[in-house]
Design a protein around this motif. Structure first.
Motif: not given
Length: 439
Positions: A315-328, A337-350
């Motif tokens: 969130v602090g780095l500008g990625y779009e994190v919504t409620e319920g994501m931790q449960t998912t 999660v998607r980057s708010a400043t670069r909508p075409g890119y994001g990051v996958e965490v597993s």
């Protein structure tokens, strides 16, 4: 190195829980050290004050965020308290063994003196006789006085002896007694006495008294039986001492673990219930069970803390994190999660156990996505994001360690297919897991 990364994350919450658990163990060890020391009169106020000062110093380390120092010093203090109480008990046991040996010799001397006095035709004071029968050490002095008086009483033969002795200095009874060779101490008896003294703080008073009674009976037995009885006691006390020490160590382990579990908010009633009736093996089994419960509890809490820290960092780095994501994330084992400043890119965490894999991704909507030529820039930006995430966790008292990372361009950027609504900039909690890799 900004391609896919495998990292280990430690949060401040996880470190604090471990440190408070260690401090709880030290507190429990200190309480047991104090209890045993007071009961056996082998610690003084200065030693107690020094131990409490060391404990307060450990608390100060937590307040100063010196977590690594505490994790080194707390186990050392716990080990010191456990070892120190054994050293003190051994000293007490040695002193008690000496005292019991001296008492036994005094009782034997009282019995010998009583036989000598009874062999005389003169009547013996009933009170002195009863005290000598009980082996009362204070009766020895009175008995010796009676014996000395009888020896000094004038008789015809003694008068003749005095005249024949001439100028020789008379020897007192005490001097004569001191000149006699000391009574040999049976090494088996001495060894058993030491063991009984070692057993004393580990068993109840009735059991300790029973061992002493058996030793007294063995030493007074006829020579033919004495050796057999002492051999049996030698084996029995050795086995009893080993079992008592093992049980005491297991009980201490359980007590320290219970304190650690209590600090973590876990119930310990079941762990310590009916402890008096359990042997060392059963107590050790409970320690294993309790440790497993505590470790599982910590793993769960640590996983929650890590996911929370990563999401807050994103969130602090500008990625779009919504409620319920931790449960998912928990349910699916991964999150995109998607980057708010670069909508075409994001990051996958597993997640995989205690490790996480992080990788930049691109989103395709209807097979249309960012120009692949921009993927390298996305990886470079992600590299900076990881460094910022690492710094943020460090500032919060945690840490991020990269176990494995691939260099930029080493593998094509993963592309994830999403629907058009998601591509328009609407935040998604988990894009559809249809994907393709550019080759």
């Amino acid at each position: 190195m900004s391609g896919p990364k495998v990292v280990r994350i430690v949060t401040r919450e996880e470190i604090l829980e471990i440190c408070h658990g260690m401090l709880a163990r030290v507190d429990a060890a200190l309480a047991e050290w104090t209890r045993i020391g007071r009961r056996n009169d082998c610690i003084d106020d200065d030693a107690l004050a020094a131990a409490e000062a060391r404990r307060d110093a450990l608390t100060a380390l937590i307040a100063a965020d010196r977590f690594m120092d505490l994790q080194k010093q707390a186990p050392a203090e716990e080990a010191f308290l456990r070892d120190d109480v054994q050293v003190r008990l051994a000293k007490v046991a040695a002193e008690q063994a000496v005292a019991r040996s001296r008492g036994r010799r005094e009782r034997e001397a009282a019995a010998s003196l009583l036989r000598t006095l009874r062999a005389s035709s003169e009547a013996l004071d009933p009170e002195i006789e009863r005290r000598l029968e009980r082996g009362d050490a204070t009766a020895l002095a009175d008995g010796f006085k009676v014996l000395a008086a009888r020896i000094a009483a004038p008789t015809v033969s003694r008068g003749l002896a005095e005249r024949l002795r001439g100028n020789e200095t008379p020897v007192s009874f005490a001097e004569w007694l001191a000149a006699r060779p000391p009574v040999a101490i049976d090494p088996a008896v001495a060894r058993i006495e030491v063991r009984i003294a070692d057993l004393h703080p580990l068993v109840d008073g009735a059991t300790s008294a029973a061992w002493s009674t058996r030793l007294d009976e063995a030493t007074k037995a006829e020579p033919a039986r004495r050796g057999l009885l002492l051999d049996g006691l030698d084996v029995a006390t050795g086995r009893a001492l080993t079992e008592a020490r093992e049980r005491a160590a297991a009980t201490m382990d359980l007590g320290l673990l219970a304190a650690e579990m209590g600090a973590a908010g876990l119930a310990t009633t079941v762990l310590t219930q009916g402890l008096e009736a359990l042997g060392a093996d059963a107590i050790a089994a409970r320690v294993v069970e309790g440790r497993s419960t505590l470790d599982a509890h910590r793993r769960t809490r640590a996983a929650i803390a890590r996911r929370t820290a990563v999401l807050q960092g994103l969130v602090g780095l500008g990625y779009e994190v919504t409620e319920g994501m931790q449960t998912t994330w928990v349910e699916d084992g991964r999150l995109v999660v998607r980057s708010a400043t670069r909508p075409g890119y994001g990051v996958e965490v597993s997640t995989a156990g205690e490790r996480m894999q992080m990788r930049p991704v691109a989103f395709d909507a209807g097979s249309v996505g960012p120009d692949p030529s921009r993927d390298r820039d996305a990886e470079i930006i992600w590299c900076g994001d990881v460094s910022a995430l690492q710094a943020g966790l460090g500032d919060a008292g945690g840490g991020l360690v990269i176990d494995r990372a691939l260099p930029i361009g080493a593998t094509p950027l993963k592309r994830i297919a999403v629907d058009a609504a998601s591509a328009s900039g609407t935040t998604v909690s988990m894009p559809a897991l249809r994907e393709r890799i550019l080759r």
